[in-house]
Design a protein around this motif. Structure first.
Motif, PDB file in Angstrom:
ATOM      1  N   GLY A   1       0.801  -1.218   0.000  1.00  0.00           N
ATOM      2  CA  GLY A   1       0.000   0.000   0.000  1.00  0.00           C
ATOM      3  C   GLY A   1       0.829   1.260   0.000  1.00  0.00           C
ATOM      4  O   GLY A   1       0.279   2.354  -0.138  1.00  0.00           O
ATOM      5  N   ALA A   2       2.149   1.133   0.170  1.00  0.00           N
ATOM      6  CA  ALA A   2       3.030   2.299   0.131  1.00  0.00           C
ATOM      7  C   ALA A   2       3.207   2.772  -1.307  1.00  0.00           C
ATOM      8  O   ALA A   2       2.939   2.036  -2.257  1.00  0.00           O
ATOM      9  CB  ALA A   2       4.379   1.961   0.738  1.00  0.00           C
ATOM     10  N   ARG A   3       3.680   4.021  -1.452  1.00  0.00           N
ATOM     11  CA  ARG A   3       4.031   4.543  -2.774  1.00  0.00           C
ATOM     12  C   ARG A   3       5.515   4.899  -2.788  1.00  0.00           C
ATOM     13  O   ARG A   3       6.033   5.512  -1.835  1.00  0.00           O
ATOM     14  CB  ARG A   3       3.186   5.768  -3.133  1.00  0.00           C
ATOM     15  CG  ARG A   3       1.717   5.444  -3.315  1.00  0.00           C
ATOM     16  CD  ARG A   3       0.949   6.634  -3.865  1.00  0.00           C
ATOM     17  NE  ARG A   3       1.320   6.954  -5.236  1.00  0.00           N
ATOM     18  CZ  ARG A   3       0.755   7.925  -5.969  1.00  0.00           C
ATOM     19  NH1 ARG A   3      -0.188   8.679  -5.421  1.00  0.00           N
ATOM     20  NH2 ARG A   3       1.146   8.149  -7.206  1.00  0.00           N
ATOM     21  N   HIS A   4       6.176   4.535  -3.848  1.00  0.00           N
ATOM     22  CA  HIS A   4       7.618   4.737  -4.001  1.00  0.00           C
ATOM     23  C   HIS A   4       7.831   5.423  -5.340  1.00  0.00           C
ATOM     24  O   HIS A   4       7.668   4.824  -6.403  1.00  0.00           O
ATOM     25  CB  HIS A   4       8.323   3.382  -3.950  1.00  0.00           C
ATOM     26  CG  HIS A   4       9.809   3.451  -4.034  1.00  0.00           C
ATOM     27  ND1 HIS A   4      10.595   2.307  -4.097  1.00  0.00           N
ATOM     28  CD2 HIS A   4      10.677   4.506  -4.077  1.00  0.00           C
ATOM     29  CE1 HIS A   4      11.867   2.670  -4.164  1.00  0.00           C
ATOM     30  NE2 HIS A   4      11.933   3.991  -4.162  1.00  0.00           N
ATOM     31  N   LEU A   5       8.189   6.709  -5.297  1.00  0.00           N
ATOM     32  CA  LEU A   5       8.374   7.488  -6.514  1.00  0.00           C
ATOM     33  C   LEU A   5       9.842   7.813  -6.713  1.00  0.00           C
ATOM     34  O   LEU A   5      10.589   8.047  -5.754  1.00  0.00           O
ATOM     35  CB  LEU A   5       7.597   8.808  -6.449  1.00  0.00           C
ATOM     36  CG  LEU A   5       6.089   8.772  -6.661  1.00  0.00           C
ATOM     37  CD1 LEU A   5       5.377   8.312  -5.399  1.00  0.00           C
ATOM     38  CD2 LEU A   5       5.564  10.136  -7.088  1.00  0.00           C
ATOM     39  N   GLY A   6      10.252   7.839  -7.964  1.00  0.00           N
ATOM     40  CA  GLY A   6      11.589   8.269  -8.328  1.00  0.00           C
ATOM     41  C   GLY A   6      11.511   9.466  -9.267  1.00  0.00           C
ATOM     42  O   GLY A   6      10.904   9.365 -10.344  1.00  0.00           O
ATOM     43  N   ILE A   7      12.093  10.595  -8.865  1.00  0.00           N
ATOM     44  CA  ILE A   7      12.120  11.798  -9.707  1.00  0.00           C
ATOM     45  C   ILE A   7      13.469  11.834 -10.406  1.00  0.00           C
ATOM     46  O   ILE A   7      14.502  12.043  -9.769  1.00  0.00           O
ATOM     47  CB  ILE A   7      11.929  13.079  -8.864  1.00  0.00           C
ATOM     48  CG1 ILE A   7      10.724  12.947  -7.926  1.00  0.00           C
ATOM     49  CG2 ILE A   7      11.818  14.292  -9.768  1.00  0.00           C
ATOM     50  CD1 ILE A   7       9.408  12.769  -8.624  1.00  0.00           C
ATOM     51  N   GLU A   8      13.478  11.636 -11.707  1.00  0.00           N
ATOM     52  CA  GLU A   8      14.736  11.513 -12.448  1.00  0.00           C
ATOM     53  C   GLU A   8      14.734  12.437 -13.666  1.00  0.00           C
ATOM     54  O   GLU A   8      13.754  12.495 -14.413  1.00  0.00           O
ATOM     55  CB  GLU A   8      14.946  10.059 -12.895  1.00  0.00           C
ATOM     56  CG  GLU A   8      16.200   9.810 -13.718  1.00  0.00           C
ATOM     57  CD  GLU A   8      17.457  10.309 -13.021  1.00  0.00           C
ATOM     58  OE1 GLU A   8      18.133  11.178 -13.613  1.00  0.00           O
ATOM     59  OE2 GLU A   8      17.748   9.856 -11.901  1.00  0.00           O
ATOM     60  N   LEU A   9      15.839  13.158 -13.842  1.00  0.00           N
ATOM     61  CA  LEU A   9      15.955  14.129 -14.928  1.00  0.00           C
ATOM     62  C   LEU A   9      16.492  13.518 -16.218  1.00  0.00           C
ATOM     63  O   LEU A   9      16.119  13.933 -17.315  1.00  0.00           O
ATOM     64  CB  LEU A   9      16.863  15.282 -14.481  1.00  0.00           C
ATOM     65  CG  LEU A   9      17.010  16.472 -15.426  1.00  0.00           C
ATOM     66  CD1 LEU A   9      15.658  17.136 -15.682  1.00  0.00           C
ATOM     67  CD2 LEU A   9      17.989  17.485 -14.834  1.00  0.00           C
ATOM     68  N   GLY A  10      17.376  12.527 -16.105  1.00  0.00           N
ATOM     69  CA  GLY A  10      18.017  11.947 -17.286  1.00  0.00           C
ATOM     70  C   GLY A  10      17.098  11.006 -18.045  1.00  0.00           C
ATOM     71  O   GLY A  10      16.569  10.046 -17.484  1.00  0.00           O
ATOM     72  N   GLU A  11      16.925  11.247 -19.327  1.00  0.00           N
ATOM     73  CA  GLU A  11      16.006  10.436 -20.129  1.00  0.00           C
ATOM     74  C   GLU A  11      16.447   8.982 -20.200  1.00  0.00           C
ATOM     75  O   GLU A  11      15.620   8.061 -20.106  1.00  0.00           O
ATOM     76  CB  GLU A  11      15.883  11.026 -21.539  1.00  0.00           C
ATOM     77  CG  GLU A  11      15.164  12.366 -21.587  1.00  0.00           C
ATOM     78  CD  GLU A  11      14.937  12.848 -23.005  1.00  0.00           C
ATOM     79  OE1 GLU A  11      15.262  12.094 -23.949  1.00  0.00           O
ATOM     80  OE2 GLU A  11      14.442  13.972 -23.179  1.00  0.00           O
ATOM     81  N   ASP A  12      17.744   8.720 -20.400  1.00  0.00           N
ATOM     82  CA  ASP A  12      18.239   7.341 -20.464  1.00  0.00           C
ATOM     83  C   ASP A  12      18.005   6.618 -19.142  1.00  0.00           C
ATOM     84  O   ASP A  12      17.661   5.429 -19.114  1.00  0.00           O
ATOM     85  CB  ASP A  12      19.733   7.317 -20.802  1.00  0.00           C
ATOM     86  CG  ASP A  12      20.018   7.754 -22.233  1.00  0.00           C
ATOM     87  OD1 ASP A  12      19.052   7.835 -23.024  1.00  0.00           O
ATOM     88  OD2 ASP A  12      21.191   8.010 -22.550  1.00  0.00           O
TER      89      ASP A  12
END
Length: 211
Positions: free
Chosen positions: A82-93
């Motif tokens: 039920g947790a949420r784990h987000l990754g904010i990433e700038l690099g397209e690759d």
């Protein structure tokens, strides 16, 4: 029971690790300021980082600059269902790599300096923990302030912010400036060094944002 899923066969594990190193090194060559290191961080670092992740309830955890996801597995293994784990990433690759190899991670292609807007787009207000792999010592003052301010405002009152930096970089002017900024932004700033990494990693653990 946690959100951890099977790691697959040994062949799949080796293939995934090779893909991680290939993507990491390609990004490092193209834009060294984006990753700030020669290799992904170790499992020992991931285990230390994961200690700030809530293991009960339905927490929201955000990684800033997850790169190839070398910390993501340790974080994911600790999260409850039920947790949420987000990754904010700038690099397209790197975004493409994460979406292929970490399908359980909610990958958002964007700038950490616009964190609150990115979270709002995902239907999220405040978060429980933010883990940063951004190379802070390579950022100028204005960029440091912008990202750190966004992170502090996105945290719940008792949320945790963790930043990683390579120990040799601590002597640089930008690293000293970042350390001072952390003390201005949070009520509590603790440090820990993981020596089982090359180069060694200095962890900042910060709580109770002063915003």
């Amino acid at each position: 029971m946690t959100a951890q899923q099977s790691t697959g066969s040994p062949v799949q594990a080796v293939t995934g690790k090779l893909a991680e190193y290939r993507t990491f090194l390609t990004t490092a060559v193209r834009n060294p300021r984006m990753v700030g290191a020669a290799t992904p961080t170790s499992a020992a670092v991931a285990a230390t980082v994961a200690q700030v992740v809530p293991s009960t309830g339905k927490p929201v955890v955000v990684e800033l600059g997850p790169g190839t996801g070398s910390l993501s597995d340790g974080i994911h293994a600790r999260l409850p269902l039920g947790a949420r784990h987000l990754g904010i990433e700038l690099g397209e690759d790197l975004v493409a790599h994460l979406r292929e190899h970490k399908p359980w991670l909610e990958v958002v292609h964007g700038d950490a300096g616009e964190l609150q807007g990115l979270l709002a787009d995902q239907g999220i207000g405040k978060v429980d923990a933010i883990i940063s792999s951004i190379p802070w010592s390579l950022l100028d003052d204005a960029t440091q302030d912008r990202i750190l301010g966004q992170a502090a405002q996105a945290l719940k009152p008792h949320g945790a912010f963790t930043a990683l930096t390579y120990l040799p970089a601590e002597r640089t002017r930008n690293a000293r400036r970042f350390r001072g900024r952390l003390h201005e932004t949070f009520d509590e700033v603790l440090t820990h060094t993981t020596w089982r990494n090359f180069p060694p990693i200095l962890h900042y653990l910060c709580r109770r944002p002063l915003v």
